[in-house]
Design an enzyme around this catalytic site. Structure first.
Site, mmCIF file in Angstrom:
data_model
loop_
_atom_site.group_PDB
_atom_site.id
_atom_site.type_symbol
_atom_site.label_atom_id
_atom_site.label_comp_id
_atom_site.label_asym_id
_atom_site.label_seq_id
_atom_site.Cartn_x
_atom_site.Cartn_y
_atom_site.Cartn_z
ATOM 1 C CB SER A 22 -0.981 -0.014 1.167
ATOM 2 O OG SER A 22 -1.846 -1.109 1.020
ATOM 3 C CB THR A 67 -4.760 -4.573 7.072
ATOM 4 O OG1 THR A 67 -4.740 -5.920 6.626
ATOM 5 C CG2 THR A 67 -3.432 -4.233 7.723
ATOM 6 C CE LYS A 71 -8.899 -6.109 6.072
ATOM 7 N NZ LYS A 71 -9.022 -6.828 4.812
ATOM 8 C CG ASP A 107 -10.793 -5.830 1.452
ATOM 9 O OD1 ASP A 107 -9.843 -5.380 0.793
ATOM 10 O OD2 ASP A 107 -10.717 -6.077 2.679
ATOM 11 N N GLY A 135 -12.787 -14.326 7.382
ATOM 12 C CA GLY A 135 -13.171 -12.962 7.015
ATOM 13 C C GLY A 135 -13.323 -12.777 5.512
ATOM 14 C CB ALA A 136 -11.198 -13.804 2.646
ATOM 15 C CG ASN A 156 -14.472 -23.686 6.999
ATOM 16 O OD1 ASN A 156 -13.489 -23.396 6.313
ATOM 17 N ND2 ASN A 156 -14.506 -23.475 8.304
ATOM 18 C CG LEU A 230 -10.206 -14.552 -2.425
ATOM 19 C CD1 LEU A 230 -10.980 -14.092 -1.192
ATOM 20 C CD2 LEU A 230 -10.553 -13.659 -3.612
ATOM 21 C CE1 TYR A 232 -0.697 -10.551 -2.596
ATOM 22 C CE2 TYR A 232 -3.080 -10.581 -2.407
ATOM 23 C CZ TYR A 232 -1.845 -10.214 -1.920
ATOM 24 O OH TYR A 232 -1.777 -9.533 -0.739
HETATM 25 P P1 ATR Z 1 -9.307 -14.894 6.246
HETATM 26 O O1 ATR Z 1 -9.706 -13.789 7.183
HETATM 27 O O2 ATR Z 1 -8.236 -14.525 5.274
HETATM 28 O O3 ATR Z 1 -10.498 -15.493 5.586
HETATM 29 P P2 ATR Z 1 -9.153 -16.899 8.327
HETATM 30 O O4 ATR Z 1 -10.204 -16.182 9.089
HETATM 31 O O5 ATR Z 1 -7.954 -17.375 9.045
HETATM 32 O O6 ATR Z 1 -8.590 -15.995 7.144
HETATM 33 O O7 ATR Z 1 -9.853 -18.117 7.540
HETATM 34 C C1 ATR Z 1 -9.124 -19.040 6.832
HETATM 35 C C2 ATR Z 1 -10.069 -20.142 6.324
HETATM 36 O O8 ATR Z 1 -9.281 -21.075 5.609
HETATM 37 C C3 ATR Z 1 -10.776 -20.885 7.428
HETATM 38 O O9 ATR Z 1 -12.080 -21.170 7.022
HETATM 39 C C4 ATR Z 1 -9.957 -22.179 7.540
HETATM 40 O O10 ATR Z 1 -10.678 -23.312 7.931
HETATM 41 P P3 ATR Z 1 -11.040 -23.599 9.485
HETATM 42 O O11 ATR Z 1 -12.218 -22.741 9.785
HETATM 43 O O12 ATR Z 1 -11.334 -25.040 9.540
HETATM 44 O O13 ATR Z 1 -9.804 -23.213 10.263
HETATM 45 C C5 ATR Z 1 -9.518 -22.381 6.126
HETATM 46 N N1 ATR Z 1 -8.278 -23.154 6.037
HETATM 47 C C6 ATR Z 1 -7.051 -22.833 6.507
HETATM 48 N N2 ATR Z 1 -6.159 -23.790 6.216
HETATM 49 C C7 ATR Z 1 -6.838 -24.790 5.589
HETATM 50 C C8 ATR Z 1 -6.492 -26.069 5.060
HETATM 51 N N3 ATR Z 1 -5.237 -26.529 5.107
HETATM 52 N N4 ATR Z 1 -7.463 -26.798 4.463
HETATM 53 C C9 ATR Z 1 -8.727 -26.361 4.389
HETATM 54 N N5 ATR Z 1 -9.128 -25.163 4.884
HETATM 55 C C10 ATR Z 1 -8.212 -24.386 5.469
#
Ligand code: ATR
Length: 291
Positions: A22, A67, A71, A107, A135-136, A156, A230, A232
């Site tokens: 940024s 960030t 957020k 976003d 969050g994403a 999930n 998402l 990159y």
């Molecule tokens: P963000 O805010 O970027 O979305 P986050 O809140 O940490 O990040 O969420 C990451 C997501 O990726 C979660 O849904 C996580 O699954 P869990 O809820 O079971 O933790 C998922 N995730 C992370 N690593 C993973 C993996 N190796 N396989 C499948 N899902 C995964």
């Protein structure tokens, strides 16, 4: 750029900040467009978060990005929240109008613009599957529901989290068919056949662990779908490689990152930065941005 008594301040707040692009892209455009502002990074520790926000107000900072991990936390410190940011429950951009703070979620704007412009994808009436429930995922799903998606599936690893998000969306968007499930091939394999859009919001495949199995089995993609990761960095993640092999169209999260920044710039200053130039300076610097 000559800094003088009139130089305005913009910035980024988070903790920790890592290698954010940024400051690079915003300062590039501020200079190029001859705007008397600087964009600075402020790493605010959680115990002084509130003091920090009050300080930004006292110093009459024109606007800032927010960030991880703030957020959501910023919401209670704002005077006004834009509708989509309110629906998502997260803000990533704040505009300071003479001491009154208004929050936005650029976003969400960036995600939608990326689908439409880079993915040539129209959301209305389509069927989408989101993997992940953080969050994403919450931002992406809210944008899809707001934009007329017909069916939305959320999968999930931890089923409860997907269930919670699905419940929120079902109440808010009764016209959308919404279903949540555990991330399980028995469920998604038949479903994938009819999906138009797949969005991977998990960090799976992100640097440095790039050589991993994609979060959706390689055999499940088809050529008439758009697959979005998402992540990159790297630009071609394991899921995008698998999807491409099946003839699907693919997108990584870089356009979204730049569109959200451009929209924030516009909210603060009323002017459009040149995104093509941002792609060029990022490529030239060979940096690996985190936000
Ligand atoms: P963000 O805010 O970027 O979305 P986050 O809140 O940490 O990040 O969420 C990451 C997501 O990726 C979660 O849904 C996580 O699954 P869990 O809820 O079971 O933790 C998922 N995730 C992370 N690593 C993973 C993996 N190796 N396989 C499948 N899902 C995964």
């Amino acid at each position: 750029m000559n800094i003088d008594t009139n130089t305005g301040i913009l910035g980024l707040i988070g903790y920790p900040l890592g290698h954010s692009i940024s400051p690079l892209i915003h300062n590039y455009s501020l200079k190029k467009m001859n705007l008397n502002y600087v964009y600075l990074a402020f790493e605010l520790k959680p115990d002084i978060f509130y003091k920090g926000i009050e300080g930004l107000k006292a110093l009459n900072i024109k606007g800032f990005n927010i960030t991880i991990p703030y957020k959501k936390k910023i919401l209670s410190h704002l005077d006004q929240v834009d509708q989509i940011a309110d629906n998502i429950g997260a803000v990533n951009t704040v505009v300071n109008n003479d001491g009154k703070l208004k929050g936005y979620n650029t976003d969400a704007y960036g995600f939608k613009k990326m689908l439409e412009k880079d993915g040539d994808f129209s959301i209305q009436g389509k069927k989408a599957l989101i993997v992940g429930a953080g969050g994403a995922s919450r931002s992406a799903g809210t944008v899809l529901c707001e934009s007329g998606i017909k069916e939305l599936y959320i999968l999930n690893r931890t089923r409860d989290k997907a269930e919670n998000l699905a419940q929120i969306w079902k109440e808010k968007y009764p016209d959308v068919f919404i279903k949540s499930e555990e991330l399980n091939i028995d469920f998604y394999k038949p479903l994938m056949k009819k999906i138009d859009l797949l969005i991977d919001t998990t960090p799976v495949g992100m640097e440095p662990e790039v050589d991993v199995k994609p979060v959706i089995d390689r055999d499940c993609f088809h050529s008439s779908m758009l697959v979005v990761d998402l992540v990159y960095n790297p630009p071609q993640t394991t899921i995008l490689k698998a999807a491409k092999k099946s003839g699907a169209r693919t997108l990584n999260g870089m356009p979204m990152l730049l569109y959200q920044a451009a929209e924030a710039f516009k909210l603060w200053l009323g002017k459009e930065p040149n995104i093509e130039e941002w792609y060029q300076i990022i490529a030239r610097k060979k940096i690996t941005p985190t936000d």
